[in-house]
Design a protein around this motif. Structure first.
Motif, mmCIF file in Angstrom:
data_model
loop_
_atom_site.group_PDB
_atom_site.id
_atom_site.type_symbol
_atom_site.label_atom_id
_atom_site.label_comp_id
_atom_site.label_asym_id
_atom_site.label_seq_id
_atom_site.Cartn_x
_atom_site.Cartn_y
_atom_site.Cartn_z
ATOM 1 N N GLY A 1 0.802 -1.189 0.024
ATOM 2 C CA GLY A 1 -0.029 0.027 0.007
ATOM 3 C C GLY A 1 0.869 1.303 -0.073
ATOM 4 N N LEU A 2 1.989 1.244 -0.483
ATOM 5 C CA LEU A 2 2.869 2.373 -0.473
ATOM 6 C C LEU A 2 2.719 3.216 -1.530
ATOM 7 C CD1 LEU A 2 6.341 0.639 0.125
ATOM 8 C CD2 LEU A 2 5.031 2.068 1.614
ATOM 9 N N PRO A 3 2.700 4.522 -1.409
ATOM 10 C CA PRO A 3 2.265 5.429 -2.591
ATOM 11 C C PRO A 3 3.016 5.186 -3.856
ATOM 12 C CG PRO A 3 3.348 6.593 -0.713
ATOM 13 C CD PRO A 3 3.576 5.268 -0.170
ATOM 14 N N GLY A 4 2.153 5.439 -4.824
ATOM 15 C CA GLY A 4 2.827 5.272 -5.950
ATOM 16 C C GLY A 4 2.427 3.915 -6.969
ATOM 17 N N ASP A 5 2.822 4.008 -8.273
ATOM 18 C CA ASP A 5 2.264 2.792 -9.052
ATOM 19 C C ASP A 5 3.649 1.926 -9.452
ATOM 20 O OD1 ASP A 5 3.197 4.507 -11.153
ATOM 21 O OD2 ASP A 5 1.388 4.733 -11.978
ATOM 22 N N ARG A 6 3.160 0.997 -10.282
ATOM 23 C CA ARG A 6 4.401 0.336 -11.060
ATOM 24 C C ARG A 6 5.525 1.102 -11.598
ATOM 25 N NH1 ARG A 6 5.646 -2.225 -15.748
ATOM 26 N NH2 ARG A 6 6.206 -4.487 -15.445
ATOM 27 N N GLU A 7 5.089 2.153 -12.374
ATOM 28 C CA GLU A 7 6.084 3.079 -12.804
ATOM 29 C C GLU A 7 6.658 3.845 -11.976
ATOM 30 O OE1 GLU A 7 2.939 2.515 -14.166
ATOM 31 O OE2 GLU A 7 3.880 1.351 -15.867
ATOM 32 N N THR A 8 6.395 4.259 -10.649
ATOM 33 C CA THR A 8 6.914 4.831 -9.845
ATOM 34 C C THR A 8 7.987 4.126 -9.019
ATOM 35 O OG1 THR A 8 4.846 6.031 -9.174
ATOM 36 C CG2 THR A 8 6.525 6.063 -7.573
ATOM 37 N N VAL A 9 7.789 2.803 -8.972
ATOM 38 C CA VAL A 9 8.715 1.804 -8.629
ATOM 39 C C VAL A 9 9.818 1.848 -9.492
ATOM 40 C CG1 VAL A 9 9.306 -0.470 -7.564
ATOM 41 C CG2 VAL A 9 7.039 0.712 -7.123
ATOM 42 N N PHE B 1 26.710 17.021 -1.394
ATOM 43 C CA PHE B 1 25.325 16.749 -1.068
ATOM 44 C C PHE B 1 25.210 16.002 0.097
ATOM 45 C CE2 PHE B 1 25.931 17.391 -5.704
ATOM 46 C CZ PHE B 1 25.154 18.265 -5.853
ATOM 47 N N ASP B 2 24.102 16.010 0.776
ATOM 48 C CA ASP B 2 23.689 15.161 1.909
ATOM 49 C C ASP B 2 22.832 14.310 1.413
ATOM 50 O OD1 ASP B 2 23.411 14.748 5.257
ATOM 51 O OD2 ASP B 2 21.280 14.730 4.187
ATOM 52 N N LEU B 3 23.597 12.857 1.461
ATOM 53 C CA LEU B 3 22.826 11.475 1.085
ATOM 54 C C LEU B 3 21.339 11.434 1.578
ATOM 55 C CD1 LEU B 3 23.297 9.491 -1.109
ATOM 56 C CD2 LEU B 3 24.222 8.051 0.829
ATOM 57 N N ASP B 4 21.067 11.875 2.659
ATOM 58 C CA ASP B 4 19.831 11.618 3.170
ATOM 59 C C ASP B 4 18.751 12.648 2.524
ATOM 60 O OD1 ASP B 4 20.095 9.612 5.058
ATOM 61 O OD2 ASP B 4 20.657 10.724 6.471
ATOM 62 N N THR B 5 19.398 13.805 2.391
ATOM 63 C CA THR B 5 18.462 14.987 1.724
ATOM 64 C C THR B 5 18.011 14.956 0.195
ATOM 65 O OG1 THR B 5 19.351 16.675 3.349
ATOM 66 C CG2 THR B 5 18.438 17.176 1.383
ATOM 67 N N LEU B 6 19.252 13.958 -0.401
ATOM 68 C CA LEU B 6 18.956 13.516 -1.644
ATOM 69 C C LEU B 6 18.083 12.531 -1.889
ATOM 70 C CD1 LEU B 6 22.595 13.299 -3.219
ATOM 71 C CD2 LEU B 6 20.832 15.051 -3.697
ATOM 72 N N ILE B 7 17.859 11.712 -1.012
ATOM 73 C CA ILE B 7 16.894 10.378 -1.019
ATOM 74 C C ILE B 7 15.378 11.026 -0.705
ATOM 75 C CG2 ILE B 7 16.170 8.416 0.211
ATOM 76 C CD1 ILE B 7 19.123 7.601 0.210
ATOM 77 N N THR B 8 15.414 11.931 0.264
ATOM 78 C CA THR B 8 14.006 12.527 0.648
ATOM 79 C C THR B 8 13.608 13.215 -0.517
ATOM 80 O OG1 THR B 8 14.644 12.612 3.222
ATOM 81 C CG2 THR B 8 13.064 14.108 2.123
ATOM 82 N N THR B 9 14.352 13.991 -1.264
ATOM 83 C CA THR B 9 14.174 14.872 -2.283
ATOM 84 C C THR B 9 13.408 14.110 -3.507
ATOM 85 O OG1 THR B 9 15.480 16.538 -1.695
ATOM 86 C CG2 THR B 9 14.550 16.708 -3.983
ATOM 87 N N LEU B 10 14.351 12.819 -3.611
ATOM 88 C CA LEU B 10 13.934 11.907 -4.715
ATOM 89 C C LEU B 10 12.649 11.325 -4.616
ATOM 90 C CD1 LEU B 10 14.642 9.793 -7.199
ATOM 91 C CD2 LEU B 10 15.649 8.507 -5.648
ATOM 92 N N VAL B 11 12.554 11.088 -3.233
ATOM 93 C CA VAL B 11 11.050 10.314 -3.227
ATOM 94 C C VAL B 11 9.986 11.444 -3.148
ATOM 95 C CG1 VAL B 11 9.693 9.210 -1.090
ATOM 96 C CG2 VAL B 11 11.992 8.505 -1.613
ATOM 97 N N THR B 12 10.308 12.601 -2.568
ATOM 98 C CA THR B 12 9.211 13.366 -2.642
ATOM 99 C C THR B 12 8.748 14.036 -3.906
ATOM 100 O OG1 THR B 12 10.624 15.212 -2.088
ATOM 101 C CG2 THR B 12 9.458 14.158 -0.042
ATOM 102 N N ARG B 13 9.895 13.816 -4.908
ATOM 103 C CA ARG B 13 9.725 14.541 -6.278
ATOM 104 C C ARG B 13 9.082 13.128 -7.116
ATOM 105 N NH1 ARG B 13 14.259 18.910 -7.358
ATOM 106 N NH2 ARG B 13 13.738 20.176 -5.549
ATOM 107 N N THR B 14 9.345 12.030 -6.923
ATOM 108 C CA THR B 14 8.920 11.165 -7.643
ATOM 109 C C THR B 14 7.575 10.378 -7.297
ATOM 110 O OG1 THR B 14 11.243 10.357 -7.721
ATOM 111 C CG2 THR B 14 9.535 8.798 -8.390
ATOM 112 N N LEU B 15 7.093 10.353 -5.972
ATOM 113 C CA LEU B 15 5.879 9.779 -5.607
ATOM 114 C C LEU B 15 4.831 10.866 -5.920
ATOM 115 C CD1 LEU B 15 6.866 8.259 -2.016
ATOM 116 C CD2 LEU B 15 6.600 7.219 -4.531
#
Length: 191
Positions: free
Chosen positions: A141-149, A173-187
């Motif tokens: 039930g995580l947000p996003g669809d197949r293409e998001t994954v 770059f801060d790795l945690d910030t990069l991952i957070t940004t990646l998720v928030t902009r992708t989902l």
């Protein structure tokens, strides 16, 4: 009958050699030395170098996979963008802890470009891994669809490669910030 524990130890030794020496350095002698076993042991367990590479390809994903108990604990959190971020951070942590395992996987991928049988075996394994990641994401039930994954998979592959091979590229770059940004902009965002 051959000893399965010894076979597994030889495959793990091959992973270490592959990560350190590359495909050209992966010899039965190097595996025997890494495993601390008598010369000729690896050649008794694997028919040839291709057999050894295929065994490594099968074992490496198990070695790099999450601990089921730790994953179950993480998944007690309700599905959310934050949970996806946590899962990806745990992925980077896990691969960083087994840097040799991931580097060996990269070496296998390169070797697969020259060996059709290895390419077929590795493609099957990685496709199955991606399908399982998609199934897990959707079933959880995580947000996003197949293409998001798939997008997250592709982006995280790049992040992990840079982080484990040329870490100075990402050092500004801060790795945690990069991952957070990646998720928030992708989902997808709720309307």
């Amino acid at each position: 009958m051959r000893n399965p524990a010894r076979r597994a130890a030889l495959v793990d030794a091959a992973i270490e050699v592959l990560a350190r020496e590359g495909a050209r350095g992966l010899t039965f002698r190097a595996v025997d030395t890494e495993a601390g076993v008598p010369k000729g042991t690896a050649s008794n367990y694997f028919a040839n170098r291709d057999d050894l590479l295929n065994q490594v390809g099968r074992q490496i994903h198990e070695r790099l996979g999450p601990d089921p108990a730790a994953l179950a604990e993480t998944m007690r959190t309700p599905p959310s963008t934050e949970l996806v971020t946590r899962l990806l951070r745990e992925l980077v942590d896990r691969l960083s802890e087994d840097r040799a395992g991931y580097l060996a996987l990269l070496e296998l991928r390169l070797e697969a470009t020259r060996r059709p049988e290895l390419r077929a075996a590795l493609t099957t394994t990685i496709e199955a891994n991606l399908r399982e990641n998609i199934r897990f994401h959707l079933d959880s039930g995580l947000p996003g669809d197949r293409e998001t994954v798939v997008l997250l998979y592709l982006a995280m592959t790049g992040v992990v490669i840079e982080h484990l091979t040329l870490p100075d590229v990402l050092s500004p770059f801060d790795l945690d910030t990069l991952i957070t940004t990646l998720v928030t902009r992708t989902l997808p965002h709720p309307d």
